[in-house]
Design a protein around this motif. Structure first.
Motif, mmCIF file in Angstrom:
data_model
loop_
_atom_site.group_PDB
_atom_site.id
_atom_site.type_symbol
_atom_site.label_atom_id
_atom_site.label_comp_id
_atom_site.label_asym_id
_atom_site.label_seq_id
_atom_site.Cartn_x
_atom_site.Cartn_y
_atom_site.Cartn_z
ATOM 1 N N GLY A 33 0.809 -1.214 0.000
ATOM 2 C CA GLY A 33 0.000 0.000 0.000
ATOM 3 C C GLY A 33 0.843 1.264 0.000
ATOM 4 O O GLY A 33 2.067 1.213 -0.085
ATOM 5 N N PRO A 34 0.177 2.376 0.104
ATOM 6 C CA PRO A 34 0.879 3.653 -0.001
ATOM 7 C C PRO A 34 1.579 4.039 1.296
ATOM 8 O O PRO A 34 1.208 3.591 2.372
ATOM 9 N N THR A 35 2.595 4.866 1.145
ATOM 10 C CA THR A 35 3.181 5.527 2.293
ATOM 11 C C THR A 35 2.465 6.853 2.401
ATOM 12 O O THR A 35 2.525 7.683 1.504
ATOM 13 N N VAL A 36 1.753 7.002 3.522
ATOM 14 C CA VAL A 36 0.808 8.109 3.585
ATOM 15 C C VAL A 36 1.397 9.382 4.185
ATOM 16 O O VAL A 36 0.944 9.876 5.206
ATOM 17 N N TYR A 37 2.409 9.901 3.512
ATOM 18 C CA TYR A 37 2.897 11.198 3.953
ATOM 19 C C TYR A 37 2.939 12.151 2.774
ATOM 20 O O TYR A 37 3.625 13.151 2.785
ATOM 21 N N HIS A 38 2.180 11.810 1.757
ATOM 22 C CA HIS A 38 2.118 12.588 0.532
ATOM 23 C C HIS A 38 0.816 12.277 -0.161
ATOM 24 O O HIS A 38 0.246 11.212 0.034
ATOM 25 N N PHE A 39 0.417 13.153 -1.065
ATOM 26 C CA PHE A 39 -0.655 12.779 -1.975
ATOM 27 C C PHE A 39 -0.112 11.718 -2.918
ATOM 28 O O PHE A 39 1.062 11.760 -3.282
ATOM 29 N N ALA A 40 -0.953 10.778 -3.295
ATOM 30 C CA ALA A 40 -0.564 9.829 -4.327
ATOM 31 C C ALA A 40 -0.619 10.562 -5.658
ATOM 32 O O ALA A 40 -1.533 11.329 -5.907
ATOM 33 N N HIS A 41 0.388 10.357 -6.512
ATOM 34 C CA HIS A 41 0.267 10.954 -7.839
ATOM 35 C C HIS A 41 -0.297 9.898 -8.792
ATOM 36 O O HIS A 41 -0.416 8.728 -8.445
ATOM 37 N N ILE A 42 -0.645 10.332 -9.984
ATOM 38 C CA ILE A 42 -1.351 9.424 -10.883
ATOM 39 C C ILE A 42 -0.482 8.240 -11.304
ATOM 40 O O ILE A 42 -0.999 7.213 -11.703
ATOM 41 N N GLY A 43 0.840 8.389 -11.196
ATOM 42 C CA GLY A 43 1.722 7.260 -11.467
ATOM 43 C C GLY A 43 1.564 6.177 -10.416
ATOM 44 O O GLY A 43 1.473 4.993 -10.723
ATOM 45 N N ASN A 44 1.527 6.591 -9.153
ATOM 46 C CA ASN A 44 1.271 5.619 -8.085
ATOM 47 C C ASN A 44 -0.035 4.907 -8.364
ATOM 48 O O ASN A 44 -0.157 3.706 -8.214
ATOM 49 N N LEU A 45 -1.007 5.694 -8.770
ATOM 50 C CA LEU A 45 -2.358 5.153 -8.909
ATOM 51 C C LEU A 45 -2.479 4.204 -10.090
ATOM 52 O O LEU A 45 -3.370 3.362 -10.119
ATOM 53 N N GLY A 68 2.753 -5.061 -6.668
ATOM 54 C CA GLY A 68 3.437 -3.800 -6.382
ATOM 55 C C GLY A 68 3.986 -3.192 -7.656
ATOM 56 O O GLY A 68 3.844 -3.756 -8.737
ATOM 57 N N GLY A 69 4.593 -2.032 -7.524
ATOM 58 C CA GLY A 69 5.243 -1.399 -8.663
ATOM 59 C C GLY A 69 6.584 -2.036 -8.930
ATOM 60 O O GLY A 69 7.183 -2.632 -8.037
ATOM 61 N N VAL A 70 7.070 -1.944 -10.149
ATOM 62 C CA VAL A 70 8.354 -2.563 -10.501
ATOM 63 C C VAL A 70 9.510 -2.071 -9.651
ATOM 64 O O VAL A 70 10.478 -2.797 -9.441
ATOM 65 N N ASP A 71 9.417 -0.856 -9.169
ATOM 66 C CA ASP A 71 10.541 -0.333 -8.385
ATOM 67 C C ASP A 71 10.678 -1.056 -7.049
ATOM 68 O O ASP A 71 11.683 -0.922 -6.373
ATOM 69 N N ASN A 72 9.663 -1.840 -6.698
ATOM 70 C CA ASN A 72 9.738 -2.590 -5.446
ATOM 71 C C ASN A 72 10.444 -3.929 -5.567
ATOM 72 O O ASN A 72 10.721 -4.583 -4.564
ATOM 73 N N ILE A 73 10.720 -4.346 -6.804
ATOM 74 C CA ILE A 73 11.303 -5.678 -6.987
ATOM 75 C C ILE A 73 12.590 -5.797 -6.171
ATOM 76 O O ILE A 73 12.789 -6.752 -5.424
ATOM 77 N N PHE A 74 13.430 -4.827 -6.342
ATOM 78 C CA PHE A 74 14.639 -4.786 -5.530
ATOM 79 C C PHE A 74 14.780 -3.383 -4.962
ATOM 80 O O PHE A 74 14.698 -2.418 -5.693
ATOM 81 N N PRO A 75 14.994 -3.302 -3.671
ATOM 82 C CA PRO A 75 15.190 -4.380 -2.716
ATOM 83 C C PRO A 75 13.914 -4.815 -1.958
ATOM 84 O O PRO A 75 13.949 -5.854 -1.310
#
Length: 470
Positions: free
Chosen positions: A31-43, A242-249
Motif C-alpha cells: 500500500g501507499p506511504t501516507v505522507y504525501h498525496f498519491a500521484h497518478i503514477g502511483n495510482l 506492487g510497482g516494478v521499483d519494489n522488486i529490488f530491494p
RNA sequence: GGCGACUUAGCCAAGUGGUAAGGCAUGGGACUGCAACUCCCUGAGCAACGGUUCAAAUCCGUUAGUCGCCUCCA
C-alpha cells in the motif's frame, strides 16, 4: 473456469495461475506511504491491481486481499531535501505525524473512490502491528538470520542460499549508494543486509517510537509487509503485487525475511506494474510534473478517463503520460459513453452470442490481463448485430472488471428533481417551436438557459434529447 | 558497471510462424438553422542488421535507442 495466464516476475515467464487452495486466492498489495498525496503514477499500479482482483472475482475466485498502509518507518526521513512540501506544510500547521498519516490516508482512499478502485477487504496500518514485527524479528534472531549491530537489528542476507531469487542481481556488481543521498551503513556485515529494527538512525527527530527488546525504536522498511501478509493470509501467499521499483530491494527482502521465518516457500506469483513516465522519466515528486487526481479533475478530466488511459495500455509496458494522449482518451471515453447511452433496452438476451463475446473477453483478460484487447471486445460488442438488451448485458458484465462507469452515464430521472425534468421538457418544447418559426436567437437562448442548469441537449433525427452534463 | 523491461501508422495499441485488429486524431462525405451527437470513406509493413524456415512483426543472435532498479519510491 477460464484460464488466467499471468507474467510472474519470480520465474520471468507467463504462467497459468493456480492458487494454493482451489477457488481461493490470497493476495497482498503493497500500500501507499501516507505522507504525501498519491500521484497518478502511483495510482496506475493500484488501478491495474484492482483490475487483477476484479478479474479473479469475475472468474469466480474467492479473493482475500490485504493492503498495508505504511505510516511508520520513514515518516520524517525523506532524504529528498526540500521536496517534501506537503509534510513541511503540515508541520508548519503543527500537526502530528499521525494526523498527517490520517490526512493522506483519507486522500488516498478518496482518489481510489474516484477511480473506481475497490478498497481491499483488509487494510492494515503498520502502526497496528508493532508487536507482530517484534515477534518476527525475535524469531529471525533465534534462527540466526539476524544480528544486532550499532543498536540496530539487521537481516543477514548471507545466510540465505538464494537471496536474489526475484531480481537476479549480481552480488559483485551491486553498487552501494548509487543515489548521492544514500550513505553507506558501516554496521552491516553484507552490503545487502537491511534493518529490521532501528534504535539509532540518522533521523534523530523520529516521532514514533516503541519499546522493544533492543531498545526504544521503530521497525525497518521491509518487515511490515511480510508480517502483515502472514498475519492475515497465512504462510502461503498466492499473489503479491506492487510497482516494478519494489522488486529490488523491497520485495527481495520480503522474500528473504518471510521464507527465513517460515522455513518454506512463501509466495508463488509476483505481479509488478510498470511505471507511468513523463518526458523526464518516471513521474515522481522530486522531478516535478507531480499530477494528482484532484488536479486532473480541476482541469476538467473525469478520473475515469485516467482509468481508461491506463486500461488502454498494458500493465507491463512503460506508459508515457501526456495531456495530448489524455485528451485522446477523453474523447474516446465520451464517445463510448454516448454510444452506450443511446442503447435501448429492447430484445431478449441472445445467450449464445453473449457467450461468444464473453469468451473473447476472457481470452483477452486471460492473456496476462490484456486490457487493451478487452476494450476492443467492448467496441466489437457495440458494433455487433446483437440487440440492445444483449449489448447492455455484456457491457454491464465487462464493466465489473473494467469499472469505467459505462452504464452510469445514463441519465435516470431519479438523479434529477421532478421539477427540473418538467422544466426541461417544457423549455425544449418551446425551443423546438422557436426553431420551427426560425427564431434561432430564442432557440439558442433556451439552449443556454438549459446548459446553465446543467442540462445538455442534442437534436437527433429522432427528436431532441436531453441529459445531465458530464 | 550490473540486473530487468520496452521499441508496431501522427498518438495510444492488438498481434506468440502463413502476407498487419481496435481507438483517438487528420482529410473527404452524409445529416444539421448553428452546435453537439451519429453514420460512411480515409492510412503503416512492424528500431536496424544477420540467421532458422516453403513462410517471421511473431523463433534465434548481434547492435542501437528508451525507461526502470541497484537500500524514500507504485
Amino acid at each position: 473456469m477460464a484460464v488466467l495466464d499471468l507474467y510472474n516476475t519470480l520465474t520471468k515467464r507467463i504462467e497459468e495461475f493456480k492458487p494454493n487452495e482451489d477457488r481461493k486466492v490470497r493476495m497482498y498489495t503493497c500500500g501507499p506511504t501516507v505522507y504525501h498525496f498519491a500521484h497518478i503514477g502511483n495510482l496506475r499500479s493500484y488501478i491495474m491491481e484492482d483490475v487483477l482482483e476484479k478479474y479473479l472475482i469475475y472468474l469466480g475466485y474467492d479473493v482475500t486481499r490485504v493492503m498495508n498502509i505504511t505510516d511508520v518507518g520513514h515518516l520524517t526521513s525523506d532524504a529528498d531535501t526540500g521536496e517534501d512540501k506537503m509534510l513541511k506544510g503540515a508541520k508548519r500547521e503543527h500537526k502530528t505525524v499521525m494526523e498527517i498519516a490520517e490526512f493522506y490516508k483519507k486522500a488516498f482512499f478518496d482518489d481510489c473512490a474516484r477511480l473506481n478502485i475497490k478498497i481491499p477487504g483488509i487494510v492494515e496500518p503498520a502502526t497496528n502491528c508493532i508487536p507482530g514485527f517484534i515477534h518476527m524479528i525475535e524469531a529471525l534472531l533465534d534462527k540466526g538470520y539476524a544480528y544486532e549491530a550499532g543498536g540496530n537489528v539487521y537481516f543477514d542476507t548471507s545466510k540465505l542460499k538464494n537471496y536474489y531469487v526475484l531480481s537476479s542481481q549480481n552480488e559483485e556488481e551491486l553498487q552501494v549508494g548509487v543515489r548521492d543521498d544514500v550513505e553507506e551503513d558501516i554496521n552491516k556485515k553484507n552490503k545487502t543486509d537491511f534493518v529490521l529494527w532501528f534504535t539509532k538512525s540518522k533521523f534523530d527527530e523520529q516521532e514514533l517510537k516503541w519499546e522493544s527488546p533492543w531498545g526504544a525504536g521503530y521497525p525497518g522498511w521491509h518487515i511490515e509487509c511480510s508480517c502483515i501478509s502472514i498475519k492475515h493470509l497465512g504462510e502461503y501467499l498466492d499473489i503479491h503485487c506492487g510497482g516494478v521499483d519494489n522488486i529490488f530491494p523491497h520485495h527481495t527482502n520480503e522474500i528473504a525475511q518471510s521464507e527465513a521465518y517460515l522455513g518454506h516457500k512463501w509466495c508463488n506469483y509476483w505481479f509488478h506494474v510498470q511505471h507511468l513516465n513523463n518526458q523526464s522519466g518516471k513521474m515522481s515528486k522530486s522531478k516535478g510534473g507531480f499530477l494528482t487526481i484532484p488536479l486532473l479533475e480541476e482541469k476538467g478530466y473525469n478520473p475515469l478517463v485516467y482509468r481508461m488511459f491506463c486500461l488502454q495500455s498494458h500493465y507491463r509496458k512503460p506508459l508515457l503520460f501526456s495531456f495530448d494522449v489524455l485528451d485522446n482518451v477523453k474523447t474516446a471515453y465520451e464517445k463510448l459513453l454516448n454510444k452506450i447511452e443511446s442503447l435501448g433496452s429492447g430484445g431478449t438476451l441472445m445467450e449464445q452470442e453473449i457467450e461468444e463475446y464473453k469468451e473473447q473477453f476472457n481470452s483477452a483478460m486471460g492473456s496476462d490481463l490484456n486490457t487493451s484487447q478487452a476494450l476492443t471486445v467492448l467496441y466489437d460488442v457495440l458494433k455487433s448485430g446483437l440487440n440492445d438488451a444483449s449489448k447492455r448485458y455484456l457491457i454491464e458484465d465487462f464493466d465489473k472488471v473494467l469499472s469505467l462507469g459505462l452504464l452510469e452515464g445514463n441519465t435516470s430521472s431519479k438523479e434529477i428533481s421532478k421539477e427540473l425534468a418538467v422544466l426541461a421538457e417544457k423549455l425544449i418544447e418551446e425551443r423546438n417551436q422557436a426553431r420551427k418559426n426560425k427564431d434561432f436567437a430564442r432557440a439558442d437562448a433556451i439552449r443556454e438557459e438549459l446548459a446553465a442548469k446543467g442540462i445538455e441537449i442534442k437534436d437527433t433525427r429522432e427528436g431532441t434529447v436531453w441529459s445531465l452534463a458530464r
